[in-house]
Design a protein around this motif. Structure first.
Motif, short mmCIF file in Angstrom:
data_model
loop_
_atom_site.label_atom_id
_atom_site.label_comp_id
_atom_site.label_asym_id
_atom_site.label_seq_id
_atom_site.Cartn_x
_atom_site.Cartn_y
_atom_site.Cartn_z
N ASN A 1 31.72 -4.71 -44.55
CA ASN A 1 31.78 -4.84 -42.98
C ASN A 1 32.92 -5.52 -43.01
OD1 ASN A 1 30.25 -2.83 -42.59
ND2 ASN A 1 28.64 -4.76 -42.40
N GLY A 2 33.67 -6.71 -43.80
CA GLY A 2 34.30 -7.51 -43.10
C GLY A 2 33.95 -8.49 -42.12
N LEU A 3 34.95 -9.58 -41.71
CA LEU A 3 34.94 -10.23 -40.51
C LEU A 3 35.42 -10.08 -39.44
CD1 LEU A 3 34.92 -14.28 -42.23
CD2 LEU A 3 33.31 -12.71 -41.60
N LYS A 4 34.50 -10.17 -37.84
CA LYS A 4 35.47 -9.54 -37.23
C LYS A 4 36.31 -10.30 -36.08
CE LYS A 4 32.94 -6.01 -37.63
NZ LYS A 4 33.15 -5.25 -39.20
N GLU A 5 37.73 -9.76 -35.57
CA GLU A 5 38.47 -10.45 -34.82
C GLU A 5 37.31 -11.86 -33.98
OE1 GLU A 5 41.21 -8.82 -32.32
OE2 GLU A 5 41.61 -7.19 -34.01
N GLY A 6 38.01 -12.56 -33.64
CA GLY A 6 37.19 -13.46 -33.28
C GLY A 6 36.32 -14.46 -32.94
N THR A 7 36.22 -14.26 -35.09
CA THR A 7 35.01 -14.98 -35.38
C THR A 7 35.53 -16.30 -35.72
OG1 THR A 7 34.50 -12.67 -36.22
CG2 THR A 7 33.40 -14.58 -37.62
N LYS A 8 35.22 -17.23 -36.28
CA LYS A 8 35.24 -18.43 -37.20
C LYS A 8 35.88 -18.47 -38.21
CE LYS A 8 36.29 -23.27 -36.45
NZ LYS A 8 37.72 -23.22 -36.20
N ALA A 9 36.66 -18.48 -38.84
CA ALA A 9 37.45 -17.80 -40.33
C ALA A 9 36.78 -18.88 -41.71
CB ALA A 9 39.17 -18.53 -40.06
N PRO A 10 36.28 -18.85 -42.23
CA PRO A 10 34.90 -19.56 -43.00
C PRO A 10 36.76 -20.70 -43.84
CG PRO A 10 34.43 -17.75 -43.36
CD PRO A 10 35.81 -17.22 -42.33
N SER A 11 35.81 -21.58 -43.85
CA SER A 11 37.39 -22.57 -44.43
C SER A 11 37.04 -22.79 -45.92
CB SER A 11 36.79 -24.34 -44.03
OG SER A 11 35.85 -24.53 -44.54
N PHE A 12 37.72 -22.69 -46.61
CA PHE A 12 38.60 -23.18 -47.86
C PHE A 12 39.36 -23.69 -48.29
CE2 PHE A 12 40.92 -19.80 -46.87
CZ PHE A 12 41.91 -19.93 -47.86
N THR A 13 38.78 -23.81 -49.91
CA THR A 13 40.09 -24.72 -50.70
C THR A 13 40.10 -24.46 -52.21
OG1 THR A 13 39.09 -26.84 -49.33
CG2 THR A 13 40.54 -26.84 -51.03
N ALA A 14 41.31 -24.09 -52.40
CA ALA A 14 41.35 -23.40 -53.41
C ALA A 14 43.02 -23.88 -54.74
CB ALA A 14 41.19 -22.32 -54.08
N LYS A 15 42.66 -23.39 -55.20
CA LYS A 15 43.93 -24.20 -56.86
C LYS A 15 44.94 -22.45 -56.45
CE LYS A 15 43.23 -28.13 -58.33
NZ LYS A 15 44.10 -29.13 -58.12
N ASP A 16 46.37 -22.82 -55.76
CA ASP A 16 46.60 -21.68 -56.26
C ASP A 16 47.40 -21.44 -57.25
OD1 ASP A 16 49.54 -22.86 -56.34
OD2 ASP A 16 50.14 -22.48 -53.98
N ASN A 17 48.99 -20.58 -57.24
CA ASN A 17 49.44 -20.39 -58.93
C ASN A 17 50.19 -20.98 -59.24
OD1 ASN A 17 50.28 -18.77 -56.73
ND2 ASN A 17 52.41 -18.51 -57.51
N THR A 18 50.47 -21.97 -58.41
CA THR A 18 51.37 -23.62 -58.88
C THR A 18 50.30 -24.54 -58.94
OG1 THR A 18 51.69 -23.75 -57.30
CG2 THR A 18 53.23 -22.39 -57.59
N GLY A 19 49.40 -24.44 -58.86
CA GLY A 19 47.97 -25.64 -58.79
C GLY A 19 48.25 -26.07 -57.74
N LYS A 20 48.90 -25.78 -56.93
CA LYS A 20 48.66 -26.45 -55.51
C LYS A 20 47.27 -26.49 -55.29
CE LYS A 20 51.26 -26.71 -51.52
NZ LYS A 20 52.01 -25.68 -50.75
N SER A 21 46.93 -27.82 -54.23
CA SER A 21 45.74 -27.54 -54.17
C SER A 21 45.52 -26.71 -52.48
CB SER A 21 44.63 -28.70 -53.23
OG SER A 21 43.22 -28.72 -52.99
N ILE A 22 45.50 -25.04 -52.12
CA ILE A 22 45.12 -24.84 -51.19
C ILE A 22 43.88 -25.89 -49.87
CG2 ILE A 22 45.07 -22.21 -49.23
CD1 ILE A 22 47.67 -23.22 -51.14
N SER A 23 43.85 -25.75 -48.65
CA SER A 23 42.57 -26.39 -47.81
C SER A 23 43.04 -25.14 -46.45
CB SER A 23 42.97 -27.42 -47.72
OG SER A 23 41.65 -27.71 -46.73
N LEU A 24 42.51 -24.04 -46.30
CA LEU A 24 42.67 -23.71 -44.98
C LEU A 24 42.60 -24.35 -43.64
CD1 LEU A 24 42.60 -20.60 -42.74
CD2 LEU A 24 40.20 -21.12 -43.47
N ASN A 25 42.23 -25.68 -43.53
CA ASN A 25 42.12 -26.44 -42.49
C ASN A 25 43.14 -26.79 -42.15
OD1 ASN A 25 39.57 -25.83 -41.86
ND2 ASN A 25 38.66 -27.22 -43.00
#
Length: 192
Positions: A21-45
């Motif tokens: 169903n996916g998440l809905k508008e108005g919902t708090k987005a789940p945070s995540f941290t991951a490495k991107d294709n360049t090796g850079k750490s990507i943190s939503l926060n």
């Protein structure tokens, strides 16, 4: 004939992803941290501290012409999106090698994340597991998910797009189980 094949795959895909169903508008987005294709750490926060919004989209793989078209459209309009304070991030189950193929095909210059353990796809309720019949059909059309994703899980995301504002709230959702339908750049710009 090719169009008929794509329609058949689309119908099978739509039937397979009925539970998501996916998440809905108005919902708090789940945070995540991951490495991107360049090796850079990507943190939503962290991204939300330095940008007005994050455009987070999920794509199936370099073998998907609809994914490549959508990524190319995002790349072609990247200056417009970043001018509105957005940071663009793509999430996929495909291997780093195949992410590089996607980048070659689309010239994407934004972050692309391999969601190896499917934590991001699970958190955003876009993950589905293909049944063996659909996997066999895909193989018949030259799509080997085992090779593309580097495993035998047969996991793909519903190609969804979310805009997450600086407070962490989801302010726009494009979630359509029909893999041919994607969020337009115009709709993204309107909601940024």
């Amino acid at each position: 004939m090719k169009k008929l094949v794509l329609i058949a795959i689309g119908l099978l895909f739509t039937l397979t992803v009925a539970a998501q169903n996916g998440l809905k508008e108005g919902t708090k987005a789940p945070s995540f941290t991951a490495k991107d294709n360049t090796g850079k750490s990507i943190s939503l926060n962290q991204l939300l501290k330095s940008h007005k919004a994050v455009v987070l989209f999920f794509y199936r793989g370099q073998w998907c012409p609809y994914c490549n078209l959508h990524i190319k459209q995002l790349q072609d309009s990247l200056q417009l999106l970043t001018a509105k304070g957005a940071y663009v991030v793509g999430v996929t189950p495909e291997t780093g090698e195949n992410i590089n193929k996607t980048i070659e095909k689309t010239h994407a210059s934004f972050s692309m994340i391999q969601d190896k353990g499917y934590k991001i796809m699970d958190a955003y309720d876009v993950k589905f597991v293909m049944d063996e019949g659909l996997v066999t059909k895909y193989k018949g059309y030259g799509v080997d998910l085992n090779k593309n994703n580097g495993n035998s899980d047969h996991v793909l995301p519903v190609p969804a797009t979310y805009i997450i504002d600086h407070t962490g709230k989801i302010t726009f959702v494009h979630f359509d189980k029909d893999y041919k339908k994607r969020a337009s750049v115009a709709s993204l710009l309107k909601h940024l």
